[in-house]
Design a protein around this motif. Sequence first.
Motif, mmCIF file in Angstrom:
data_model
loop_
_atom_site.group_PDB
_atom_site.id
_atom_site.type_symbol
_atom_site.label_atom_id
_atom_site.label_comp_id
_atom_site.label_asym_id
_atom_site.label_seq_id
_atom_site.Cartn_x
_atom_site.Cartn_y
_atom_site.Cartn_z
ATOM 1 N N ARG A 157 39.022 57.952 23.525
ATOM 2 C CA ARG A 157 40.299 56.999 23.600
ATOM 3 C C ARG A 157 39.277 55.495 23.712
ATOM 4 N NH1 ARG A 157 43.329 59.968 22.102
ATOM 5 N NH2 ARG A 157 45.031 61.053 23.501
ATOM 6 N N LEU A 158 39.893 54.629 23.064
ATOM 7 C CA LEU A 158 38.959 53.298 23.264
ATOM 8 C C LEU A 158 39.850 52.572 24.550
ATOM 9 C CD1 LEU A 158 36.997 52.003 21.608
ATOM 10 C CD2 LEU A 158 39.012 50.781 20.418
ATOM 11 N N VAL A 159 39.107 52.402 25.404
ATOM 12 C CA VAL A 159 39.551 52.055 26.659
ATOM 13 C C VAL A 159 38.864 50.759 27.108
ATOM 14 C CG1 VAL A 159 39.583 52.624 29.461
ATOM 15 C CG2 VAL A 159 39.938 54.331 27.574
ATOM 16 N N LYS A 160 39.598 49.761 27.566
ATOM 17 C CA LYS A 160 39.082 48.535 28.130
ATOM 18 C C LYS A 160 39.530 48.335 29.435
ATOM 19 C CE LYS A 160 38.960 43.673 26.660
ATOM 20 N NZ LYS A 160 39.625 42.556 25.569
ATOM 21 N N LEU A 161 38.292 47.955 30.236
ATOM 22 C CA LEU A 161 38.828 47.639 31.669
ATOM 23 C C LEU A 161 38.653 45.979 31.794
ATOM 24 C CD1 LEU A 161 39.493 48.152 34.653
ATOM 25 C CD2 LEU A 161 36.969 48.594 34.904
ATOM 26 N N VAL A 162 39.823 45.336 32.343
ATOM 27 C CA VAL A 162 39.625 43.834 32.652
ATOM 28 C C VAL A 162 39.534 43.818 34.058
ATOM 29 C CG1 VAL A 162 40.461 41.704 32.238
ATOM 30 C CG2 VAL A 162 40.758 43.122 30.626
ATOM 31 N N ALA A 163 38.542 43.240 34.687
ATOM 32 C CA ALA A 163 38.451 43.227 36.188
ATOM 33 C C ALA A 163 38.048 41.700 36.568
ATOM 34 C CB ALA A 163 37.284 44.044 36.623
ATOM 35 N N ILE A 164 38.575 41.222 37.806
ATOM 36 C CA ILE A 164 38.103 40.077 38.102
ATOM 37 C C ILE A 164 36.841 40.504 39.225
ATOM 38 C CG2 ILE A 164 38.944 38.134 39.835
ATOM 39 C CD1 ILE A 164 40.448 38.308 37.152
ATOM 40 N N GLY A 165 36.005 39.509 39.002
ATOM 41 C CA GLY A 165 35.033 39.282 40.074
ATOM 42 C C GLY A 165 33.617 40.002 39.988
ATOM 43 N N LYS A 166 32.581 39.714 40.088
ATOM 44 C CA LYS A 166 31.351 40.448 40.019
ATOM 45 C C LYS A 166 31.261 41.392 41.221
ATOM 46 C CE LYS A 166 28.646 36.512 37.864
ATOM 47 N NZ LYS A 166 27.445 35.667 38.148
ATOM 48 N N MET A 167 30.521 42.502 40.766
ATOM 49 C CA MET A 167 30.173 43.555 41.770
ATOM 50 C C MET A 167 29.197 42.845 42.640
ATOM 51 S SD MET A 167 32.211 46.180 41.187
ATOM 52 C CE MET A 167 31.712 47.703 41.829
ATOM 53 N N ARG A 168 29.543 42.556 43.857
ATOM 54 C CA ARG A 168 28.287 42.137 44.801
ATOM 55 C C ARG A 168 27.586 43.138 45.485
ATOM 56 N NH1 ARG A 168 32.382 38.413 44.142
ATOM 57 N NH2 ARG A 168 31.898 36.203 43.895
ATOM 58 N N ASP A 169 28.099 44.271 45.877
ATOM 59 C CA ASP A 169 27.552 45.516 46.427
ATOM 60 C C ASP A 169 26.869 46.388 45.436
ATOM 61 O OD1 ASP A 169 27.400 48.374 47.353
ATOM 62 O OD2 ASP A 169 28.620 47.618 49.184
ATOM 63 N N ARG A 170 25.569 46.522 45.572
ATOM 64 C CA ARG A 170 24.679 47.255 44.635
ATOM 65 C C ARG A 170 25.148 48.781 44.796
ATOM 66 N NH1 ARG A 170 18.734 44.792 45.461
ATOM 67 N NH2 ARG A 170 19.392 42.738 45.308
ATOM 68 N N LEU A 171 25.507 49.114 45.745
ATOM 69 C CA LEU A 171 25.992 50.653 45.762
ATOM 70 C C LEU A 171 27.209 50.916 44.958
ATOM 71 C CD1 LEU A 171 25.835 53.767 46.901
ATOM 72 C CD2 LEU A 171 27.220 52.841 48.670
ATOM 73 N N PHE A 172 28.322 50.227 44.966
ATOM 74 C CA PHE A 172 29.148 50.314 44.214
ATOM 75 C C PHE A 172 28.999 50.008 42.693
ATOM 76 C CE2 PHE A 172 31.811 49.164 47.924
ATOM 77 C CZ PHE A 172 32.123 50.396 48.334
ATOM 78 N N GLU A 173 28.133 48.878 42.447
ATOM 79 C CA GLU A 173 27.598 48.537 40.875
ATOM 80 C C GLU A 173 27.077 49.891 40.293
ATOM 81 O OE1 GLU A 173 26.908 46.925 37.341
ATOM 82 O OE2 GLU A 173 28.324 45.995 38.903
#
Length: 149
Positions: A6-22
């Motif tokens: 599948r060709l999937v795209k995720l559009v998300a707002i805001g940078k990841m500030r937490d390195r663990l989540f990133e």
Amino acid sequence: MAKYERLVKLVAIGKMRDRLFESRCQEFVTRLSSYGRCDIVVLPDSNVANEGKAILRELDRDKGALVVALTEEGREFTTAEFSGFIEKVDRRIIFIIGGPFGLDPAVKSRADQLMALSKMTFTHEMARMIFLEQLYRALNLLNGGSYHH
């Protein structure tokens, strides 16, 4: 190549500030690459109205794609149901995750489907990580993998 590429795209707002989540998000993006391309577009956070305009501009670049907005009032899926939903889609899928204050009503109206990760509220960083893990799990399930047990 994967059975259900599948060709999937995720559009998300805001940078990841937490390195663990990133770090966890990057891990799932890497894993997802074995099932096809997963593009991630991160738009700057500001206010809901401006974020909504930016999201709608991004959606205009992908005419014909199925748009799924992640919002707490959307439909909840089990992992197997989510996997089945993806399996039935015959075109690019764009998933949208809003910022800390949610999604503009215009974005929800533009979406073909509203989907909820949970009726509970998560930070946008947690939502992104949980979504990417569930997307990986769903595609792994479609491809006969053992991640979902």
